[in-house]
Design a protein around this motif. Sequence first.
Motif, short mmCIF file in Angstrom:
data_model
loop_
_atom_site.label_atom_id
_atom_site.label_comp_id
_atom_site.label_asym_id
_atom_site.label_seq_id
_atom_site.Cartn_x
_atom_site.Cartn_y
_atom_site.Cartn_z
N LYS A 77 -21.01 -1.42 13.60
CA LYS A 77 -20.99 -2.47 14.61
C LYS A 77 -19.54 -2.74 15.02
O LYS A 77 -18.68 -2.99 14.18
N PHE A 78 -19.30 -2.67 16.32
CA PHE A 78 -17.97 -2.98 16.84
C PHE A 78 -17.87 -4.49 16.97
O PHE A 78 -18.52 -5.09 17.83
N ASP A 79 -17.11 -5.10 16.09
CA ASP A 79 -17.03 -6.56 16.05
C ASP A 79 -15.71 -7.02 15.44
O ASP A 79 -14.86 -6.21 15.09
N ASN A 80 -15.57 -8.32 15.30
CA ASN A 80 -14.33 -8.87 14.78
C ASN A 80 -14.25 -8.85 13.25
O ASN A 80 -13.26 -9.31 12.68
N VAL A 81 -15.25 -8.31 12.58
CA VAL A 81 -15.21 -8.21 11.11
C VAL A 81 -14.02 -7.36 10.67
O VAL A 81 -13.44 -7.58 9.61
N TYR A 82 -13.62 -6.41 11.50
CA TYR A 82 -12.42 -5.61 11.23
C TYR A 82 -11.24 -6.53 10.90
O TYR A 82 -10.51 -6.30 9.94
N PHE A 83 -11.06 -7.58 11.67
CA PHE A 83 -9.94 -8.49 11.47
C PHE A 83 -10.13 -9.36 10.23
O PHE A 83 -9.18 -9.67 9.52
N LYS A 84 -11.37 -9.72 9.93
CA LYS A 84 -11.66 -10.45 8.69
C LYS A 84 -11.35 -9.57 7.48
O LYS A 84 -10.84 -10.05 6.47
N LEU A 86 -9.02 -7.31 7.34
CA LEU A 86 -7.56 -7.28 7.20
C LEU A 86 -7.07 -8.51 6.45
O LEU A 86 -6.17 -8.42 5.61
N GLN A 87 -7.66 -9.66 6.73
CA GLN A 87 -7.28 -10.89 6.03
C GLN A 87 -7.54 -10.79 4.53
O GLN A 87 -6.86 -11.43 3.73
N GLN A 88 -8.51 -9.98 4.15
CA GLN A 88 -8.89 -9.83 2.74
C GLN A 88 -8.25 -8.61 2.08
O GLN A 88 -8.58 -8.27 0.95
N GLY A 89 -7.33 -7.94 2.78
CA GLY A 89 -6.68 -6.76 2.22
C GLY A 89 -7.56 -5.53 2.22
O GLY A 89 -7.39 -4.64 1.39
N LYS A 90 -8.48 -5.45 3.18
CA LYS A 90 -9.42 -4.34 3.24
C LYS A 90 -9.23 -3.47 4.48
O LYS A 90 -10.18 -2.95 5.04
N GLY A 91 -7.99 -3.32 4.89
CA GLY A 91 -7.69 -2.37 5.96
C GLY A 91 -7.54 -0.99 5.34
O GLY A 91 -6.74 -0.80 4.43
N LEU A 92 -8.32 -0.03 5.79
CA LEU A 92 -8.33 1.28 5.17
C LEU A 92 -6.98 2.00 5.30
O LEU A 92 -6.51 2.60 4.35
N PHE A 93 -6.37 1.91 6.45
CA PHE A 93 -5.11 2.60 6.69
C PHE A 93 -3.95 1.60 6.66
O PHE A 93 -4.11 0.44 7.01
N THR A 94 -2.78 2.09 6.30
CA THR A 94 -1.59 1.25 6.31
C THR A 94 -1.38 0.68 7.70
O THR A 94 -1.03 -0.50 7.85
N SER A 95 -1.60 1.50 8.72
CA SER A 95 -1.40 1.05 10.10
C SER A 95 -2.36 -0.08 10.47
O SER A 95 -2.06 -0.87 11.36
N ASP A 96 -3.50 -0.16 9.80
CA ASP A 96 -4.41 -1.29 10.01
C ASP A 96 -3.89 -2.52 9.28
O ASP A 96 -3.73 -3.59 9.88
N GLN A 97 -3.63 -2.37 8.00
CA GLN A 97 -3.27 -3.52 7.17
C GLN A 97 -1.98 -4.19 7.62
O GLN A 97 -1.82 -5.40 7.51
N VAL A 98 -1.06 -3.40 8.18
CA VAL A 98 0.21 -3.96 8.62
C VAL A 98 0.01 -4.98 9.75
O VAL A 98 0.84 -5.87 9.95
N LEU A 99 -1.10 -4.90 10.46
CA LEU A 99 -1.36 -5.89 11.49
C LEU A 99 -1.49 -7.29 10.89
O LEU A 99 -1.17 -8.28 11.55
N PHE A 100 -1.93 -7.36 9.62
CA PHE A 100 -2.01 -8.66 8.96
C PHE A 100 -0.75 -8.98 8.15
O PHE A 100 -0.31 -10.12 8.12
N THR A 101 -0.15 -7.98 7.54
CA THR A 101 1.02 -8.25 6.71
C THR A 101 2.27 -8.53 7.54
O THR A 101 3.19 -9.18 7.07
N ASP A 102 2.30 -8.06 8.77
CA ASP A 102 3.45 -8.31 9.64
C ASP A 102 3.28 -9.68 10.31
O ASP A 102 2.27 -9.92 10.98
N LYS A 103 4.26 -10.53 10.14
CA LYS A 103 4.15 -11.90 10.66
C LYS A 103 4.06 -11.96 12.18
O LYS A 103 3.58 -12.93 12.74
N ARG A 104 4.48 -10.89 12.86
CA ARG A 104 4.42 -10.88 14.32
C ARG A 104 2.99 -10.71 14.84
O ARG A 104 2.64 -11.24 15.89
N SER A 105 2.16 -9.96 14.13
CA SER A 105 0.80 -9.72 14.59
C SER A 105 -0.24 -10.54 13.83
O SER A 105 -1.38 -10.65 14.27
N ARG A 106 0.14 -11.14 12.72
CA ARG A 106 -0.82 -11.92 11.92
C ARG A 106 -1.51 -13.04 12.71
O ARG A 106 -2.72 -13.24 12.55
N PRO A 107 -0.82 -13.77 13.59
CA PRO A 107 -1.53 -14.81 14.35
C PRO A 107 -2.70 -14.26 15.19
O PRO A 107 -3.74 -14.90 15.28
#
Length: 151
Positions: A77-84, A86-107
Motif C-alpha cells: 500500500k502506497f501510504d504515509n506509513v513509510y514515514f511512520k 522512519l520515526q521508529q527507526g525502520k527505514g530499510l536503506f540509509t538513504s531512507d532513514q536519514v530523512l528522519f535523522t537529519d534535522k532538516r528533513s525531520r519536520p
Amino acid sequence: MYIYGFTKGSLCYIFAAAHSVGFSHCSKFSNRIYSFSRQSPVDPTLNRAYATKLQQMCPRYVDPRIAINMDPNAPRKFDNVYFKNLQQGKGLFTSDQVLFTDKRSRPLVNAWAANSQAFNNAFVTAITKLGRVDVQTGKNGNIRRRCDAFN
C-alpha cells in the motif's frame, strides 16, 4: 526513487516514499545489519528489533535472489506509513532513514507521518511537477538498465 536536486523543498523527499511499496534484495542493505562500522556492526539508527528481524530474514550468506519488503508494515500500500516507519527507526536503506535523522528533513517526515492527507496532497503536487519535466533523450539522457547505477 530519488530525485535529488530536482527542486528545492519537499519534492525531493516525497519520491522516497516510493519505498513504501516493493521489495529489496538483502545485498542492498546488508551493510546496515552486519558491517556498518568498526564501532557498531549494526547501524545505530536502526530499530534494534527490526535489525534483528532483518538479520533473521537475511543471514550473512543468503541466496542473492532473496528479497524482503521495503515497508515492514504495509508493503503493498502506497501510504504515509513509510514515514511512520522512519520515526521508529525502520527505514530499510540509509538513504531512507536519514530523512528522519537529519534535522532538516525531520519536520516533513513528522508532518507526513501525522497527516496522511498532507502526504497525499504533497504527492499529487510532486507528481504533477514531475510530469511537466522535459524528458531527456539521446546524448542528453540516460535510461538506466539498473536503477542504482549509470550505464
